[in-house]
Design a protein around this motif. Structure first.
Motif, PDB file in Angstrom:
ATOM      1  N   ARG A 136      15.700  -3.006   1.210  1.00  0.00           N
ATOM      2  CA  ARG A 136      15.851  -3.534  -0.148  1.00  0.00           C
ATOM      3  C   ARG A 136      15.343  -2.465  -1.117  1.00  0.00           C
ATOM      4  O   ARG A 136      14.607  -1.547  -0.724  1.00  0.00           O
ATOM      5  CB  ARG A 136      15.088  -4.846  -0.339  1.00  0.00           C
ATOM      6  N   ALA A 137      15.747  -2.582  -2.374  1.00  0.00           N
ATOM      7  CA  ALA A 137      15.366  -1.561  -3.350  1.00  0.00           C
ATOM      8  C   ALA A 137      15.572  -2.086  -4.755  1.00  0.00           C
ATOM      9  O   ALA A 137      16.302  -3.063  -4.974  1.00  0.00           O
ATOM     10  CB  ALA A 137      16.196  -0.288  -3.139  1.00  0.00           C
ATOM     11  N   ASP A 138      14.917  -1.453  -5.710  1.00  0.00           N
ATOM     12  CA  ASP A 138      15.263  -1.622  -7.118  1.00  0.00           C
ATOM     13  C   ASP A 138      16.249  -0.511  -7.427  1.00  0.00           C
ATOM     14  O   ASP A 138      15.888   0.666  -7.492  1.00  0.00           O
ATOM     15  CB  ASP A 138      14.029  -1.513  -8.005  1.00  0.00           C
ATOM     16  N   ASP A 392      17.199 -13.993 -13.421  1.00  0.00           N
ATOM     17  CA  ASP A 392      15.951 -13.242 -13.578  1.00  0.00           C
ATOM     18  C   ASP A 392      16.170 -11.828 -14.116  1.00  0.00           C
ATOM     19  O   ASP A 392      15.206 -11.166 -14.526  1.00  0.00           O
ATOM     20  CB  ASP A 392      15.212 -13.144 -12.238  1.00  0.00           C
ATOM     21  N   LEU A 393      17.398 -11.343 -14.090  1.00  0.00           N
ATOM     22  CA  LEU A 393      17.671  -9.977 -14.549  1.00  0.00           C
ATOM     23  C   LEU A 393      17.549  -9.901 -16.067  1.00  0.00           C
ATOM     24  O   LEU A 393      17.948 -10.821 -16.783  1.00  0.00           O
ATOM     25  CB  LEU A 393      19.065  -9.528 -14.113  1.00  0.00           C
ATOM     26  N   LEU A 404      19.944  -2.257 -17.691  1.00  0.00           N
ATOM     27  CA  LEU A 404      19.040  -3.180 -17.018  1.00  0.00           C
ATOM     28  C   LEU A 404      17.637  -2.577 -16.906  1.00  0.00           C
ATOM     29  O   LEU A 404      17.485  -1.372 -16.710  1.00  0.00           O
ATOM     30  CB  LEU A 404      19.563  -3.487 -15.617  1.00  0.00           C
ATOM     31  N   ILE A 405      16.625  -3.443 -16.991  1.00  0.00           N
ATOM     32  CA  ILE A 405      15.260  -3.008 -16.745  1.00  0.00           C
ATOM     33  C   ILE A 405      15.058  -2.752 -15.257  1.00  0.00           C
ATOM     34  O   ILE A 405      14.437  -1.773 -14.850  1.00  0.00           O
ATOM     35  CB  ILE A 405      14.259  -4.053 -17.275  1.00  0.00           C
ATOM     36  N   SER A 406      15.596  -3.650 -14.435  1.00  0.00           N
ATOM     37  CA  SER A 406      15.541  -3.466 -12.987  1.00  0.00           C
ATOM     38  C   SER A 406      16.747  -4.144 -12.364  1.00  0.00           C
ATOM     39  O   SER A 406      17.364  -5.023 -12.990  1.00  0.00           O
ATOM     40  CB  SER A 406      14.234  -4.024 -12.403  1.00  0.00           C
ATOM     41  N   LEU A 407      17.068  -3.748 -11.140  1.00  0.00           N
ATOM     42  CA  LEU A 407      18.190  -4.350 -10.419  1.00  0.00           C
ATOM     43  C   LEU A 407      17.825  -4.423  -8.932  1.00  0.00           C
ATOM     44  O   LEU A 407      18.220  -3.578  -8.129  1.00  0.00           O
ATOM     45  CB  LEU A 407      19.474  -3.528 -10.618  1.00  0.00           C
TER      46      LEU A 407
END
Length: 411
Positions: A136-138, A392-393, A404-407
């Motif tokens: 998994r990753a951002d 939550d995104l 996006l701030i994070s994904l």
């Protein structure tokens, strides 16, 4: 939203809807009128142009200047940069703009961009190797961010030992912490000092990189890249500012293009599967993502050199004008059913990368990086999925960029 298009009222509309739900807000503004008064990022009023035909014409209108000297006194308060970083193409009109662009455009010829494809793919594969071990990753911090910044490192010839510091300064400028404004000032000072030292080092020992070529042009030594005979040379500030511009233009927009495209595919599993099976169709998909959810919602601010009209609204000389590419690219008068992602549509004329003499200098490089990034990612992780609830995104709350701030993803 209050319609100011017909009256030219000085009362700015609330921009909160543009930050919360930009495409719905743009649709409402387009319907209400072609031009609206808003409060710009600098806290001062600006005019926002929303309809495709008006935006396209304005992007190429020589009466709309990028040079801040044409701003009305007290009417624009942009972020102050030292002259050595401010003398760049985003603050210039012809003839200086023409002179500098003619020199640097040689770095983005089709042949030179194509030569970068294999190194970009190598970097993408290395980043995915590191991600694969974790499961998994951002995607923003682990992939979409590191890939384009590595390309910039190589273009500018930034030594490996300096890259960690350079990335920290870049992030402080691109995603500033509003609670610690001193970090941005420190980053600007550190980056200016770094570029000054890098120029000196490359003067002493040129490398096989774009920055060394530009330094040679500045020093009137380049063979074939500009010999200085016709005034084709750079001032020292222009040289430093070019490096600074390449960082911003080549990093932030490509990061958000990749992130927005991946999210767009995760939202459309059928499209994701089709592109995994037919990666040759990725260029068309990237083009549609540029139109559908591009990284630059509005143009760099412009200042009328004389009183003029846009969409029937009179705008005084020196006032700030923002051209909404996000709105123009969703204008149903130009793109039927604009809120539907359709990579088979006619995409000629979309404005995500600008239009006219200020068309994005690195457009071909950004497109190539996005295609390579998606090809490598989709091929490596066929089970790619969101690792958090979709709700939550969060996107960055700014008119300047759409990203996006994070994904968080898993596979």
């Amino acid at each position: 939203m209050q319609n100011t298009a017909d009256t030219g009222s000085d009362a700015p509309i609330d921009v909160t809807p543009l930050l919360d739900d930009p495409y719905a807000a743009c649709a409402a503004l387009r319907e209400a009128g072609p031009v609206h008064r808003i409060t710009g990022a600098d806290g001062h009023p600006a005019w926002l142009v929303t309809r495709y035909d008006d935006v396209r014409r304005a992007l190429a209108d020589p009466r709309l200047s990028l040079d801040k000297k044409h701003a009305a006194p007290g009417g624009y308060r942009g972020f102050a940069l030292p002259p050595a970083l401010d003398a760049n193409l985003l603050n210039m009109d012809p003839p200086d703009h023409t002179r500098i662009r003619r020199l640097v455009v040689k770095a983005f010829t089709p042949g030179r961009v194509e030569a970068l494809r294999a190194p970009v793919r190598k970097t993408a594969d290395e980043l995915l190797d590191a991600m694969a071990e974790r499961g998994r990753a951002d995607l923003m911090t682990d992939y979409a961010g590191p890939l384009p910044i590595t390309v910039i490192y190589d273009l500018l010839g930034i030594p490996h030992r300096d890259r960690r510091d350079f990335l920290a300064w870049s992030n402080a400028l691109i995603t500033p912490d509003p609670s610690r404004p001193e970090l941005m000032k420190e980053a600007i000072g550190a980056m200016l000092e770094f570029f000054t030292g890098l120029i000196a080092a490359k003067r002493a020992e040129p490398g096989d990189d774009l920055f060394s070529d530009l330094i040679a042009v500045r020093d009137d030594q380049a063979g074939g890249a500009g010999d200085g005979a016709g005034g084709e040379r750079l001032t020292e500030d222009e040289l430093t500012s070019l490096a600074f511009l390449l960082l911003f233009a080549g990093y932030e927009n490509t990061v958000h293009l990749i992130g927005n495209a991946v999210l767009g595919l995760l939202d459309r599993p059928d499209q994701l599967r089709q592109l995994q099976q037919n990666p040759a169709e990725l260029p068309a998909a990237v083009e549609e993502f540029l139109r559908f959810d591009g990284p630059s919602p509005v143009s760099i601010r412009r200042f009328p050199k004389e009183d003029l009209e846009i969409g029937g609204v009179r705008i005084a000389a020196g006032e700030s004008v923002l051209l909404s590419m996000a709105s123009a690219n969703r204008d149903p008068a130009r793109f039927p059913d604009p809120d539907t992602f359709d990579r088979a549509r006619d995409l000629s004329g979309h404005l995500a990368l600008g239009h006219g003499i200020h068309y994005c200098l690195g457009a071909s490089l950004a497109r190539m990086e996005a295609v390579v990034a998606l090809d490598a990612l989709l091929g490596r992780f066929p089970g790619l999925r969101l690792d958090v609830p979709r709700g939550d995104l969060r996107h960055r709350r700014t008119l300047r960029s759409r990203g996006l701030i994070s994904l968080p993803v898993a596979w």
